[in-house]
Design a protein around this motif. Sequence first.
Motif, PDB file in Angstrom:
ATOM      1  N   ALA A 126       1.928 -10.865  -5.450  1.00  0.00           N
ATOM      2  CA  ALA A 126       2.446  -9.621  -4.879  1.00  0.00           C
ATOM      3  C   ALA A 126       3.724  -9.245  -5.618  1.00  0.00           C
ATOM      4  O   ALA A 126       4.601 -10.083  -5.819  1.00  0.00           O
ATOM      5  N   PHE A 127       3.817  -8.000  -6.022  1.00  0.00           N
ATOM      6  CA  PHE A 127       4.986  -7.492  -6.739  1.00  0.00           C
ATOM      7  C   PHE A 127       5.679  -6.454  -5.869  1.00  0.00           C
ATOM      8  O   PHE A 127       5.040  -5.523  -5.373  1.00  0.00           O
ATOM      9  N   SER A 128       6.984  -6.596  -5.693  1.00  0.00           N
ATOM     10  CA  SER A 128       7.722  -5.707  -4.794  1.00  0.00           C
ATOM     11  C   SER A 128       8.701  -4.798  -5.523  1.00  0.00           C
ATOM     12  O   SER A 128       9.502  -4.106  -4.902  1.00  0.00           O
ATOM     13  N   GLY A 129       8.641  -4.778  -6.852  1.00  0.00           N
ATOM     14  CA  GLY A 129       9.556  -3.936  -7.611  1.00  0.00           C
ATOM     15  C   GLY A 129       9.074  -2.506  -7.736  1.00  0.00           C
ATOM     16  O   GLY A 129       8.246  -2.022  -6.957  1.00  0.00           O
ATOM     17  N   CYS A 130       9.565  -1.820  -8.747  1.00  0.00           N
ATOM     18  CA  CYS A 130       9.218  -0.414  -8.975  1.00  0.00           C
ATOM     19  C   CYS A 130       7.772  -0.290  -9.438  1.00  0.00           C
ATOM     20  O   CYS A 130       7.355  -0.954 -10.389  1.00  0.00           O
ATOM     21  N   TRP A 131       7.026   0.565  -8.768  1.00  0.00           N
ATOM     22  CA  TRP A 131       5.642   0.824  -9.151  1.00  0.00           C
ATOM     23  C   TRP A 131       5.227   2.196  -8.617  1.00  0.00           C
ATOM     24  O   TRP A 131       5.372   2.479  -7.429  1.00  0.00           O
ATOM     25  N   VAL A 132       4.732   3.045  -9.503  1.00  0.00           N
ATOM     26  CA  VAL A 132       4.252   4.377  -9.113  1.00  0.00           C
ATOM     27  C   VAL A 132       2.931   4.636  -9.824  1.00  0.00           C
ATOM     28  O   VAL A 132       2.829   4.474 -11.042  1.00  0.00           O
ATOM     29  N   ASP A 133       1.926   5.015  -9.066  1.00  0.00           N
ATOM     30  CA  ASP A 133       0.657   5.469  -9.629  1.00  0.00           C
ATOM     31  C   ASP A 133       0.829   6.956  -9.921  1.00  0.00           C
ATOM     32  O   ASP A 133       0.820   7.788  -9.015  1.00  0.00           O
ATOM     33  N   ASN A 177       0.826  -1.211   0.000  1.00  0.00           N
ATOM     34  CA  ASN A 177       0.000   0.000   0.000  1.00  0.00           C
ATOM     35  C   ASN A 177       0.862   1.264   0.000  1.00  0.00           C
ATOM     36  O   ASN A 177       1.678   1.460   0.911  1.00  0.00           O
ATOM     37  N   PRO A 178       0.692   2.128  -0.989  1.00  0.00           N
ATOM     38  CA  PRO A 178       1.440   3.393  -0.988  1.00  0.00           C
ATOM     39  C   PRO A 178       0.850   4.353   0.034  1.00  0.00           C
ATOM     40  O   PRO A 178      -0.274   4.157   0.522  1.00  0.00           O
ATOM     41  N   GLY A 179       1.590   5.393   0.326  1.00  0.00           N
ATOM     42  CA  GLY A 179       1.143   6.349   1.326  1.00  0.00           C
ATOM     43  C   GLY A 179      -0.187   6.995   1.006  1.00  0.00           C
ATOM     44  O   GLY A 179      -0.965   7.314   1.913  1.00  0.00           O
ATOM     45  N   HIS A 180      -0.480   7.182  -0.284  1.00  0.00           N
ATOM     46  CA  HIS A 180      -1.732   7.839  -0.668  1.00  0.00           C
ATOM     47  C   HIS A 180      -2.907   6.870  -0.714  1.00  0.00           C
ATOM     48  O   HIS A 180      -4.026   7.281  -1.018  1.00  0.00           O
ATOM     49  N   HIS A 181      -2.651   5.588  -0.407  1.00  0.00           N
ATOM     50  CA  HIS A 181      -3.733   4.589  -0.410  1.00  0.00           C
ATOM     51  C   HIS A 181      -3.432   3.561   0.686  1.00  0.00           C
ATOM     52  O   HIS A 181      -3.338   2.355   0.431  1.00  0.00           O
ATOM     53  N   ALA A 182      -3.286   4.067   1.901  1.00  0.00           N
ATOM     54  CA  ALA A 182      -2.809   3.237   3.002  1.00  0.00           C
ATOM     55  C   ALA A 182      -3.759   2.108   3.365  1.00  0.00           C
ATOM     56  O   ALA A 182      -3.339   1.087   3.932  1.00  0.00           O
ATOM     57  N   GLY A 183      -5.050   2.258   3.070  1.00  0.00           N
ATOM     58  CA  GLY A 183      -6.019   1.229   3.433  1.00  0.00           C
ATOM     59  C   GLY A 183      -6.006   0.015   2.542  1.00  0.00           C
ATOM     60  O   GLY A 183      -6.540  -1.038   2.899  1.00  0.00           O
TER      61      GLY A 183
END
Length: 223
Positions: free
Chosen positions: A198-205, A132-138
């Motif tokens: 689950a993917f743990s590499g580079c990902w940015v929305d 979960n990124p900071g802008h979608h913590a839930g």
Amino acid sequence: MKAMILAAGKGERLRPLTLHTPKPLVRAAGVPLIEYHLRALAAAGFSELVINHAWLGQQIEDYLGDGSRFGVSIAYSAEAEPLETGGGIFKALPLLGDQPFALINGDIFTDYPFAELRRPLAGLAHLVLVANPGHHAGGDFCLRDGQVSDAQVTQESLTYSGMAVLSPALFASCQPGAFKLAPLLRAAMAAGQVSGEAFSGCWVDVGTHERLAEVERLLEARS
């Protein structure tokens, strides 16, 4: 396997960049975001792509053309009005055929190996999830033993990455018009028909100017 890139959003949080440029053509390190997808999909063995568009969509067609300079063939699904994710995919199904297809959000940046999506599909969908990124913590969903379920308060959740493999059968009960994809996925999850990873590499929305700047920094670090 065909792949569909979702490119119909207005990108309102990226204004003023998107006032005169469709979000998928916003550039990072001088290259339109959608071009990174095209090149990665071609390298992964995808040769037939479908791209939907709405806001300033003709610019996307003018820039990408038939896809030949990227080593792919592109068919376009133009929407007079945005149909949301589910409705946009449903409208494009005649271009996608009756076999499972890869789905990529046009406004993400990632180094996920798209060749991994070229897999047999056991159920109705296979989702790629990320922390979960900071802008979608839930978060959105839970992943256990390779199966995806709707997130519960007591469970550790993950975020849908905007990358998936979908069966056209997921849309069997749908009608033309605007509708969301998530309710269809949740119904399929309840029936045990959604796998995941689950993917743990580079990902940015890439939804804001700050996250676009993050992509610029990632690309600069690679150069």
